[in-house]
Design a protein around this motif. Structure first.
Motif, PDB file in Angstrom:
ATOM      1  N   ASP A  83      -9.272 -37.135   7.078  1.00 24.52           N
ATOM      2  CA  ASP A  83     -10.157 -37.820   8.023  1.00 24.52           C
ATOM      3  C   ASP A  83     -10.339 -39.097   7.815  1.00 24.52           C
TER       4      ASP A  83
ATOM      5  N   GLU B 159     -13.772 -40.756   7.035  1.00 23.21           N
ATOM      6  CA  GLU B 159     -14.138 -40.726   5.663  1.00 23.21           C
ATOM      7  C   GLU B 159     -13.394 -41.609   4.589  1.00 23.21           C
TER       8      GLU B 159
ATOM      9  N   SER C  91      -1.867 -33.458   8.339  1.00 23.49           N
ATOM     10  CA  SER C  91      -1.882 -32.204   7.722  1.00 23.49           C
ATOM     11  C   SER C  91      -0.231 -32.113   7.424  1.00 23.49           C
TER      12      SER C  91
ATOM     13  N   THR D 102      -8.474 -36.753   1.940  1.00 21.39           N
ATOM     14  CA  THR D 102      -8.757 -36.293   3.092  1.00 21.39           C
ATOM     15  C   THR D 102      -7.811 -36.509   4.236  1.00 21.39           C
TER      16      THR D 102
ATOM     17  N   ARG E 211     -21.659 -33.697   6.375  1.00 24.82           N
ATOM     18  CA  ARG E 211     -20.635 -34.588   5.907  1.00 24.82           C
ATOM     19  C   ARG E 211     -20.784 -35.785   5.557  1.00 24.82           C
TER      20      ARG E 211
ATOM     21  N   GLN F 148     -11.244 -27.646  -1.924  1.00 25.70           N
ATOM     22  CA  GLN F 148     -11.617 -27.733  -0.595  1.00 25.70           C
ATOM     23  C   GLN F 148     -12.510 -26.445  -0.480  1.00 25.70           C
TER      24      GLN F 148
ATOM     25  N   SER G 176     -14.836 -30.735   3.643  1.00 24.52           N
ATOM     26  CA  SER G 176     -14.237 -30.192   4.810  1.00 24.52           C
ATOM     27  C   SER G 176     -14.990 -28.947   5.657  1.00 24.52           C
ATOM     28  N   ASN G 177     -15.861 -28.286   4.570  1.00 26.26           N
ATOM     29  CA  ASN G 177     -16.508 -26.995   5.094  1.00 26.26           C
ATOM     30  C   ASN G 177     -17.750 -27.347   5.493  1.00 26.26           C
TER      31      ASN G 177
ATOM     32  N   GLU H  31     -10.315 -32.644  -0.162  1.00 24.43           N
ATOM     33  CA  GLU H  31     -11.139 -32.430   0.873  1.00 24.43           C
ATOM     34  C   GLU H  31     -12.321 -31.536   0.731  1.00 24.43           C
TER      35      GLU H  31
END
Ligand SMILES: Nc1ncnc2c1ncn2[C@@H]1O[C@H](COP(=O)(O)OP(=O)(O)OP(=O)(O)O)[C@@H](O)[C@H]1O
Ligand SMILES: [Mg+2]
Length: 368
Positions: free
Chosen positions: A193, A196, A38, A191, A169, A82, A162-163, A159
């Motif tokens: 992640d 991913e 982040s 992302t 996902r 996102q 992401s929700n 992303e």
């Protein structure tokens, strides 16, 4: 051809350096995943590519056309955010049709393209529904539909999954990957992640603190990390790091409380490093063999925690002054407090410079 390229890109927000001198190429027709923690500048870089943010310095080109000063609407790129940002008062058909209507595409053509797009995304039965009547995964597909219906040269996705819940996902990332391959549109996907990134990417760009750390295909990022950041960020469970100094005869890592004798296969790599140099040894939990009897070239410890992950169980082993993680098959019986001897597989050992954090010896390359 729609290769996207950036050259010497810098973006400052006041005193925050969000993007720090990035030069990169996103190959034509391929899926590039930008991954990093982040705040490392992923969204900022994507917004610069989309034309939503002006760089402080540097150039952007799409298909060899300099677009740094070209406004967003004239770039022929489509961005999926996102938050899906669907229009709540429009049904699915209208949501997907919106960018075409804004460009005054004839009605018959709009109908054809929306129906085609909906069929690709398997939401053709939902065209009359409103966003509030859709599941998260369906809303996500509508947002993607709105991006692909324009037939842009480039997709930018921030992303987009992401929700969604964890299971959806995993399904959606496979579907997105397949869709991208079928459409063959240059795609830049952001992302945080790493799983991913590993599963979807043709090319991975690992970022940290606004800087590119490594650009490679997923296998190379995993096997040959160029520095400690990449080594620690990619791979789950994460790599263990053991600090020490190289012994006088360059055959041992001298750590606080114990010594580790390097395997002979590493001698050539270690010969290039100065004696007594501070180093960090990196080893992934699944590159450690766990013995229950003393064995050579092993680090002694006791089982401190064990976590059943499925087929494998992750052990946290208390060694002198350090805890190391190692995997064993779940069908092996383990008890807290068991004595174990951890033996790193030679091909899994990496050596980093403790100061620069750069990779000095890459275990995966030992056999090459
Ligand atoms: N409009 C802005 N004004 C000031 N600072 C900003 C602005 N946008 C981003 N930043 C800062 O720039 C840095 C990079 O932000 P960015 O949103 O690109 O990160 P990110 O990698 O997308 O993170 P995340 O994974 O959390 O979405 C952060 O330190 C952020 O606080
Ligand atoms: Mg972001």
């Amino acid at each position: 051809m729609a290769t996207v390229a950036v050259q010497g890109l810098v973006k400052k927000f006041g005193s925050t350096l969000a993007v720090d001198d990035v030069t990169l190429e996103f190959p034509d027709g391929k899926l590039t995943v930008m991954v990093g923690p982040s705040g490392c500048g992923k969204t900022t870089l994507l917004r610069i590519l989309a034309g939503l943010e002006e760089p402080t310095r540097g150039e952007v080109s799409v298909a060899n056309r300099a677009v740094t000063l070209v406004p967003a609407w004239d770039r022929n790129v489509a961005m999926v955010f996102q938050s899906y940002a669907l229009y709540p008062h429009m049904n699915v058909f209208k949501n997907i049709a919106f960018p075409l209507e804004a460009r005054r595409v004839p009605k018959a053509e709009i109908k054809k393209r929306v129906e085609q797009t909906a069929a690709i995304l398997e939401i053709d039965k939902l065209l009359q529904r409103y966003p509030r009547e859709l599941s998260g995964g369906q809303m996500q597909r509508v947002a993607i539909g709105r991006a692909i219906v324009r037939k842009p040269q480039v997709f930018l996705m921030d992303e987009p999954l992401s929700n969604l819940d964890a299971q959806l996902r995993v399904t959606m990332r496979a579907q997105l990957k397949r869709l991208q391959m079928d459409l063959g549109v240059t795609t830049i996907y952001v992302t945080h992640d790493q799983a991913e990134a590993m599963t979807m990417a043709d090319q991975i760009v690992v970022m940290n603190n606004g800087r590119v750390q490594q650009v490679s295909d997923p296998v190379a990022v995993y096997n040959c990390p160029q520095n400690m950041f990449v080594a620690g960020f990619i791979g789950s469970p994460p790599m263990n790091f053991v600090e020490g100094t190289l012994g006088q005869d360059k055959s041992r890592l001298e750590c606080r409380g114990f010594e580790y004798e390097f395997p002979d296969a590493m001698a050539a790599g270690l010969a290039r490093i100065g004696a007594n140099q501070p180093l960090v040894m990196g080893i992934r939990p699944d590159d450690i063999l766990v013995h229950d009897v003393p064995t050579g070239n092993a680090i002694e410890g006791t089982v401190y925690i064990f976590e059943v992950l499925g087929k494998e169980t992750l052990l946290t082993v208390q060694c002198p002054n350090i805890q190391l993680k190692a995997c064993v098959p779940t069908n092996r019986r383990v008890n807290l407090g068991d004595k174990v001897w951890l033996k790193p597989a030679p091909e899994g050992i990496r050596i980093f410079d403790a100061q620069t954090k750069q990779t000095l010896v890459n275990g995966a390359r030992l056999s090459v």
